[in-house]
Design a protein around this motif. Structure first.
Motif, mmCIF file in Angstrom:
data_model
loop_
_atom_site.group_PDB
_atom_site.id
_atom_site.type_symbol
_atom_site.label_atom_id
_atom_site.label_comp_id
_atom_site.label_asym_id
_atom_site.label_seq_id
_atom_site.Cartn_x
_atom_site.Cartn_y
_atom_site.Cartn_z
ATOM 1 N N GLY A 12 0.847 -1.185 0.000
ATOM 2 C CA GLY A 12 0.000 0.000 0.000
ATOM 3 C C GLY A 12 0.883 1.235 0.000
ATOM 4 O O GLY A 12 1.744 1.392 -0.856
ATOM 5 N N HIS A 13 0.708 2.098 0.997
ATOM 6 C CA HIS A 13 1.488 3.335 1.075
ATOM 7 C C HIS A 13 2.842 3.150 1.763
ATOM 8 O O HIS A 13 3.628 4.088 1.852
ATOM 9 N N VAL A 14 3.139 1.960 2.248
ATOM 10 C CA VAL A 14 4.393 1.681 2.954
ATOM 11 C C VAL A 14 5.340 0.948 2.009
ATOM 12 O O VAL A 14 4.963 -0.039 1.384
ATOM 13 N N THR A 15 6.564 1.431 1.917
ATOM 14 C CA THR A 15 7.570 0.812 1.056
ATOM 15 C C THR A 15 8.719 0.279 1.909
ATOM 16 O O THR A 15 9.260 1.000 2.736
ATOM 17 N N TYR A 16 9.038 -0.985 1.694
ATOM 18 C CA TYR A 16 10.196 -1.606 2.330
ATOM 19 C C TYR A 16 11.302 -1.731 1.285
ATOM 20 O O TYR A 16 11.020 -2.048 0.122
ATOM 21 N N THR A 17 12.542 -1.498 1.700
ATOM 22 C CA THR A 17 13.674 -1.767 0.819
ATOM 23 C C THR A 17 14.119 -3.207 1.038
ATOM 24 O O THR A 17 13.944 -3.759 2.133
ATOM 25 N N VAL A 18 14.679 -3.810 0.001
ATOM 26 C CA VAL A 18 15.129 -5.202 0.077
ATOM 27 C C VAL A 18 16.641 -5.212 -0.095
ATOM 28 O O VAL A 18 17.183 -4.590 -1.018
ATOM 29 N N HIS A 19 17.317 -5.938 0.804
ATOM 30 C CA HIS A 19 18.779 -5.982 0.811
ATOM 31 C C HIS A 19 19.270 -7.420 0.831
ATOM 32 O O HIS A 19 18.663 -8.282 1.481
ATOM 33 N N THR A 20 20.374 -7.647 0.144
ATOM 34 C CA THR A 20 21.022 -8.956 0.206
ATOM 35 C C THR A 20 22.315 -8.878 1.020
ATOM 36 O O THR A 20 22.946 -9.896 1.263
ATOM 37 N N ASP A 21 22.669 -7.685 1.445
ATOM 38 C CA ASP A 21 23.839 -7.471 2.293
ATOM 39 C C ASP A 21 23.346 -6.885 3.613
ATOM 40 O O ASP A 21 22.881 -5.744 3.662
ATOM 41 N N ALA A 22 23.448 -7.668 4.668
ATOM 42 C CA ALA A 22 22.927 -7.237 5.972
ATOM 43 C C ALA A 22 23.619 -5.985 6.494
ATOM 44 O O ALA A 22 23.030 -5.234 7.267
ATOM 45 N N THR A 23 24.848 -5.731 6.057
ATOM 46 C CA THR A 23 25.558 -4.547 6.543
ATOM 47 C C THR A 23 24.967 -3.260 5.971
ATOM 48 O O THR A 23 25.255 -2.181 6.472
ATOM 49 N N GLU A 24 24.117 -3.361 4.957
ATOM 50 C CA GLU A 24 23.461 -2.184 4.405
ATOM 51 C C GLU A 24 22.355 -1.665 5.315
ATOM 52 O O GLU A 24 21.894 -0.542 5.161
ATOM 53 N N ILE A 25 21.902 -2.509 6.244
ATOM 54 C CA ILE A 25 20.799 -2.142 7.124
ATOM 55 C C ILE A 25 21.370 -1.622 8.430
ATOM 56 O O ILE A 25 22.067 -2.339 9.139
ATOM 57 N N ASN A 26 21.089 -0.374 8.735
ATOM 58 C CA ASN A 26 21.625 0.272 9.922
ATOM 59 C C ASN A 26 20.754 -0.071 11.130
ATOM 60 O O ASN A 26 19.831 0.655 11.472
ATOM 61 N N THR A 27 21.063 -1.208 11.751
ATOM 62 C CA THR A 27 20.251 -1.646 12.885
ATOM 63 C C THR A 27 21.136 -2.282 13.950
ATOM 64 O O THR A 27 22.205 -2.816 13.644
ATOM 65 N N ASP A 28 20.660 -2.212 15.182
ATOM 66 C CA ASP A 28 21.335 -2.893 16.287
ATOM 67 C C ASP A 28 20.705 -4.258 16.537
ATOM 68 O O ASP A 28 21.179 -5.010 17.389
ATOM 69 N N GLU A 29 19.606 -4.563 15.829
ATOM 70 C CA GLU A 29 18.941 -5.858 16.011
ATOM 71 C C GLU A 29 19.860 -6.966 15.497
ATOM 72 O O GLU A 29 20.345 -6.894 14.370
ATOM 73 N N PRO A 30 20.099 -7.975 16.315
ATOM 74 C CA PRO A 30 20.979 -9.054 15.869
ATOM 75 C C PRO A 30 20.294 -9.958 14.849
ATOM 76 O O PRO A 30 19.084 -10.148 14.886
ATOM 77 N N ILE A 31 21.099 -10.469 13.937
ATOM 78 C CA ILE A 31 20.619 -11.489 13.002
ATOM 79 C C ILE A 31 21.126 -12.811 13.552
ATOM 80 O O ILE A 31 22.317 -12.990 13.768
#
Length: 126
Positions: A12-31
């Motif tokens: 809908g009005h929300v867009t998610y980006t898709v990444h294949t490199d986890a380092t591109e995502i600026n998060t402290d959440e552990p994978i």
């Protein structure tokens, strides 16, 4: 010619980006170890492991994460022990069969999307 994995998915009005490199995502959440995909709802981002994965595994993982995003965007509260554990059980139970249905029934996908122009072509992205 094979299609590339999309870099954006619109809910809908929300867009998610898709990444294949986890380092591109600026998060402290552990994978987690052994994890092959993740959704970061606050960041509106999806990560899918591609290294060592077949195309079918990548597709199934992306669909799995898309379903998590659908739950998040809809505001659905999945009843049970805890939202993460219960949601994961439901998403895991339906993502692989749904992927199979879409693969085995291309006419279903064609029918479901007929008459709907792609939103990015209409300038409806955020």
């Amino acid at each position: 010619m094979a299609e590339l994995m999309p870099t954006e998915i619109h809910f809908g009005h929300v867009t998610y980006t898709v990444h294949t490199d986890a380092t591109e995502i600026n998060t402290d959440e552990p994978i987690g170890q052994g994890q092959v995909g993740a959704s970061f709802h606050q960041l509106r981002a999806i990560w899918v492991l591609t290294e060592g994965m077949t195309l079918e595994q990548q597709q199934n993982t992306l669909l799995h994460e898309v379903l998590h995003c659908c739950v998040n965007v809809s505001g659905l509260q999945v009843p049970g022990k805890g939202p993460d554990e219960t949601e994961e059980v439901y998403i895991s139970a339906i993502s692989t069969p749904l992927h199979g249905v879409l693969i085995d029934n291309p006419e279903l996908h064609a029918w479901l999307v007929q008459g709907y122009p792609q939103r990015h072509m209409m300038g409806m992205t955020e």
